[in-house]
Design a protein around this motif. Sequence first.
Motif, PDB file in Angstrom:
ATOM      1  N   UNK A  41       0.804  -1.224   0.000  1.00 19.90           N
ATOM      2  CA  UNK A  41       0.000   0.000   0.000  1.00 19.90           C
ATOM      3  C   UNK A  41       0.841   1.280   0.000  1.00 19.90           C
ATOM      4  N   UNK A  42       2.152   1.155   0.215  1.00 23.16           N
ATOM      5  CA  UNK A  42       2.993   2.354   0.217  1.00 23.16           C
ATOM      6  C   UNK A  42       3.673   2.481  -1.147  1.00 23.16           C
ATOM      7  N   UNK A  43       3.277   3.518  -1.893  1.00 22.51           N
ATOM      8  CA  UNK A  43       3.777   3.612  -3.267  1.00 22.51           C
ATOM      9  C   UNK A  43       5.279   3.904  -3.322  1.00 22.51           C
ATOM     10  N   UNK A  44       5.800   4.586  -2.311  1.00 23.55           N
ATOM     11  CA  UNK A  44       7.223   4.949  -2.365  1.00 23.55           C
ATOM     12  C   UNK A  44       8.090   4.017  -1.511  1.00 23.55           C
ATOM     13  N   UNK A  45       7.665   2.788  -1.391  1.00 22.88           N
ATOM     14  CA  UNK A  45       8.444   1.794  -0.650  1.00 22.88           C
ATOM     15  C   UNK A  45       8.800   0.634  -1.571  1.00 22.88           C
ATOM     16  N   UNK A  46      10.086   0.272  -1.546  1.00 22.79           N
ATOM     17  CA  UNK A  46      10.537  -0.843  -2.386  1.00 22.79           C
ATOM     18  C   UNK A  46      11.202  -1.897  -1.515  1.00 22.79           C
ATOM     19  N   UNK A  47      10.975  -3.133  -1.902  1.00 25.86           N
ATOM     20  CA  UNK A  47      11.701  -4.223  -1.236  1.00 25.86           C
ATOM     21  C   UNK A  47      12.787  -4.692  -2.196  1.00 25.86           C
ATOM     22  N   UNK A  48      14.038  -4.595  -1.761  1.00 25.26           N
ATOM     23  CA  UNK A  48      15.167  -4.998  -2.608  1.00 25.26           C
ATOM     24  C   UNK A  48      15.867  -6.185  -1.957  1.00 25.26           C
ATOM     25  N   UNK A  49      16.428  -7.007  -2.797  1.00 23.94           N
ATOM     26  CA  UNK A  49      17.099  -8.199  -2.244  1.00 23.94           C
ATOM     27  C   UNK A  49      18.612  -8.086  -2.401  1.00 23.94           C
ATOM     28  N   UNK A  50      19.288  -8.273  -1.305  1.00 22.92           N
ATOM     29  CA  UNK A  50      20.759  -8.314  -1.324  1.00 22.92           C
ATOM     30  C   UNK A  50      21.141  -9.663  -0.703  1.00 22.92           C
ATOM     31  N   UNK A  51      21.211 -10.668  -1.552  1.00 27.15           N
ATOM     32  CA  UNK A  51      21.364 -12.031  -1.018  1.00 27.15           C
ATOM     33  C   UNK A  51      22.812 -12.516  -1.048  1.00 27.15           C
ATOM     34  N   UNK A  58      28.251  -3.759   3.885  1.00 28.28           N
ATOM     35  CA  UNK A  58      27.983  -3.942   2.450  1.00 28.28           C
ATOM     36  C   UNK A  58      26.498  -3.742   2.155  1.00 28.28           C
ATOM     37  N   UNK A  59      25.672  -4.286   3.029  1.00 26.65           N
ATOM     38  CA  UNK A  59      24.218  -4.166   2.831  1.00 26.65           C
ATOM     39  C   UNK A  59      23.823  -2.683   2.805  1.00 26.65           C
ATOM     40  N   UNK A  60      24.352  -1.930   3.758  1.00 26.30           N
ATOM     41  CA  UNK A  60      23.961  -0.521   3.856  1.00 26.30           C
ATOM     42  C   UNK A  60      24.555   0.330   2.735  1.00 26.30           C
ATOM     43  N   UNK A  61      25.797   0.006   2.363  1.00 23.92           N
ATOM     44  CA  UNK A  61      26.382   0.742   1.232  1.00 23.92           C
ATOM     45  C   UNK A  61      25.582   0.492  -0.038  1.00 23.92           C
ATOM     46  N   UNK A  62      25.210  -0.757  -0.210  1.00 27.41           N
ATOM     47  CA  UNK A  62      24.430  -1.122  -1.398  1.00 27.41           C
ATOM     48  C   UNK A  62      23.072  -0.420  -1.364  1.00 27.41           C
ATOM     49  N   UNK A  63      22.468  -0.422  -0.195  1.00 29.10           N
ATOM     50  CA  UNK A  63      21.180   0.250  -0.033  1.00 29.10           C
ATOM     51  C   UNK A  63      21.299   1.740  -0.328  1.00 29.10           C
ATOM     52  N   UNK A  64      22.401   2.335   0.143  1.00 25.67           N
ATOM     53  CA  UNK A  64      22.597   3.776  -0.066  1.00 25.67           C
ATOM     54  C   UNK A  64      22.731   4.102  -1.559  1.00 25.67           C
ATOM     55  N   UNK A  65      23.368   3.193  -2.272  1.00 29.18           N
ATOM     56  CA  UNK A  65      23.507   3.401  -3.736  1.00 29.18           C
ATOM     57  C   UNK A  65      22.157   3.416  -4.433  1.00 29.18           C
ATOM     58  N   UNK A  74      19.656   5.360   7.903  1.00 29.94           N
ATOM     59  CA  UNK A  74      19.823   3.911   8.077  1.00 29.94           C
ATOM     60  C   UNK A  74      19.016   3.526   9.313  1.00 29.94           C
ATOM     61  N   UNK A  75      18.108   2.611   9.133  1.00 31.49           N
ATOM     62  CA  UNK A  75      17.205   2.266  10.237  1.00 31.49           C
ATOM     63  C   UNK A  75      17.069   0.743  10.316  1.00 31.49           C
ATOM     64  N   UNK A  76      17.366   0.203  11.472  1.00 26.93           N
ATOM     65  CA  UNK A  76      17.223  -1.257  11.644  1.00 26.93           C
ATOM     66  C   UNK A  76      15.751  -1.657  11.572  1.00 26.93           C
ATOM     67  N   UNK A  77      15.505  -2.879  11.137  1.00 28.03           N
ATOM     68  CA  UNK A  77      14.107  -3.313  11.039  1.00 28.03           C
ATOM     69  C   UNK A  77      13.515  -3.701  12.394  1.00 28.03           C
ATOM     70  N   UNK A  78      14.347  -3.681  13.441  1.00 27.06           N
ATOM     71  CA  UNK A  78      13.801  -3.971  14.772  1.00 27.06           C
ATOM     72  C   UNK A  78      13.550  -2.682  15.548  1.00 27.06           C
ATOM     73  N   UNK A  79      13.440  -1.578  14.816  1.00 28.04           N
ATOM     74  CA  UNK A  79      13.087  -0.308  15.468  1.00 28.04           C
ATOM     75  C   UNK A  79      11.614  -0.011  15.206  1.00 28.04           C
ATOM     76  N   UNK A  80      11.068   0.859  16.007  1.00 28.38           N
ATOM     77  CA  UNK A  80       9.670   1.218  15.814  1.00 28.38           C
ATOM     78  C   UNK A  80       9.449   2.640  16.316  1.00 28.38           C
TER      79      UNK A  80
END
Lengths: 259, 436
Positions: A41-51, A58-65, A74-80
């Motif tokens: 439902x969030x149009x400006x949200x993307x799920x990307x895979x870094x497997x 590396x994950x965060x650098x890749x995400x930043x790119x 940068x926000x951990x997924x265990x934050x709220x």
Amino acid sequence: MTLDCVNSLYSYPPENNIEVLLISNNSSKEELQKVVHGVDRYSNTKVLEYNNPFNFQKINNWGAEQATGRILLFLNNDTELVKQSRGLLDDMIKKAIEEEVGAVGCLLLYGDARHVQHAGVRLVSGGGAEHLYIHRTLDDVKEGVAYPLVKDRRVTAVTAAALMVEKSKFKKVGGFDEEFIVCGGDVDLCIRLNDKGYGAWYVSGGCKYILHKESTTRSGSKIPYIDYLKSYESYINAYDFKTGDKFLPFKHERGSINV
Amino acid sequence: MYKKLIVRAVRKSAHLSHKSSLKLSRYSKRVEHRATQIISGQKSLNVGAQRTTSIDELLLENLPQITPIKPMLPATGRKPTVTLLLPTVNKNLFFGGVATAIISASLLAKQKNFNLRVVATFKGGHADIKSFLAGNGIVFNGEIELLNISVVDNFNHRELDIHPEDIYMASAWPDAYVLELLPLKRKFVYLMQDYEPIFFSNSDERVLAEYTYANDNYVALCNTKLMYDHMLFMGHDNVKEGTWFEPAVSHQDKTSNKLNKNKKRMFVYARPRVKRNLYYNALMAIDDVFASGGLNPDEWEVFAAGQDDVPEIKLSSGITIKNLGKMSMGEYYDFTSTVDIALTPMMAPHPNYPTLELASVGAAVVTTKYNLKQDLSGYSKNIITTEPDYKSMSLGLIQASKMNEKTKLKNASTANINKNWIEALKGPIDKISKII
């Protein structure tokens, strides 16, 4: 957990437009599907895979790119984000765009919303990097201590669990050092930003906070030895041999074990 | 005796409790980890009841001596130190190589005007290092800190705070191994007192010990020129940057106790737990020399020392080897001055301390050849080197018995064996100090 985080971000968003990139790192198919479906439902949200094998940097650098915005968070997924987070991201943005500011962090409380998880990172005499007032109750350290959490403060570093930085500054220092694997890379990033003239700040916003339910995610995880070596090599350059931490030097406080 | 037994029992139970708490901690971590996986919906990689062990846990269990050291920031205001890593710190072990290491580190610290830290990496204990140094004629005015880092943290690491200006020193290969991992600003001093790979059969330990010599982030300080030459002979050219010293032997003036005895005294350096000691060949040699009539059993009494749990041994000639066990340094020096001939075999590239100590108090000493170690008469004419087989040692004992007391005392007085550690180490420490 991830959906709680994303939903909370949209419940207490900053005034500016946001783009949310969720980086999946070797998630299970079921979990990934659940998240993809949940953020539909969030149009400006993307799920990307870094497997690739887990490497926080590396994950965060890749995400930043992949990010298109001017400011990175940068926000951990265990934050709220919760009611008490309202306006915090705006406060952080205001600070982050200042010319001499690099990384910006904020108050993180554990899931019980009482105990401090993060309020800036300091270098400790005879130790390593430590979260200021970690495990203390917020009521204890909000005011009346050496470094009251109610005030914005220059710090050596902030945690990457919730770290904001302008993308241009982040790129100028080459992002996270990918030789770190699990931890220490955030402190190192802040130290390198500082070396370029961009200081790290803890932004209080009058003690607004985000929840960081870290205890449910970090148990059993192993810190590779290389992280300790890299951390030492980085921290020693930012360390004051006389006072310890340059911004939060040791002060005796009654009932305190961390400051 | 009873007290000692109790202390041993306490030590054993502490050791067992430490081991079981480590196991419990690892098990708890696995349970916690698995519970977290269940909560977060992750699949476990464990299949059925099969246990998965991490490489770190496996290494900790099987090669605990190379558990990495986590570098920590130095305490505020701390002065740079010379930091000596020793596997075990225990005042009862302050002789031989351990004593040499402490003395060398302290003299380097004095030279640099640094404080001294002695770090037990595997097993800690109490010791008054200042007094020990004073007993060896070294006045150390700086601070001395004794640390024990043998306890591992939750992530299987040991911790040590490191000042960039610190100078590190290791003598045992596992300590050199962990120093090589650390981000040290200077090269560390590798005090080489033995060729440690030969302590092991073909094994992981042997390869790891050898590997420590291959790096170039150390400066070698070899205990004896023979040791230095052996390193070069083995192809370890890295030692060329470093240097060597000839050790000092104390209490060399007690040369008068031999003449008033009813029987002549033979001494055997007995450390059966140390394989290179060639203990059984030595016993066979002594048995042979009396059984074959090379020496008259009626004229001799034989003593062993070096290890506590060695039994008294009856030889075929009827002579019993009495074990004196591990003596205090005072008892040891008093005893050595009563010895007529000694057998100190050691399958090692350097002359061992008992050989030098006994030769310097006027005993004729039979020791064994090894590689470049062929002739030790340059130290003292009281030293006879033989092939390491028992027959050769037996012949060596006969040769030693033929040296008269006057000659032995003269050889002792003209020995080329250092008497003073400060003098023995002055040049080498100066050199090392300039390099690092």
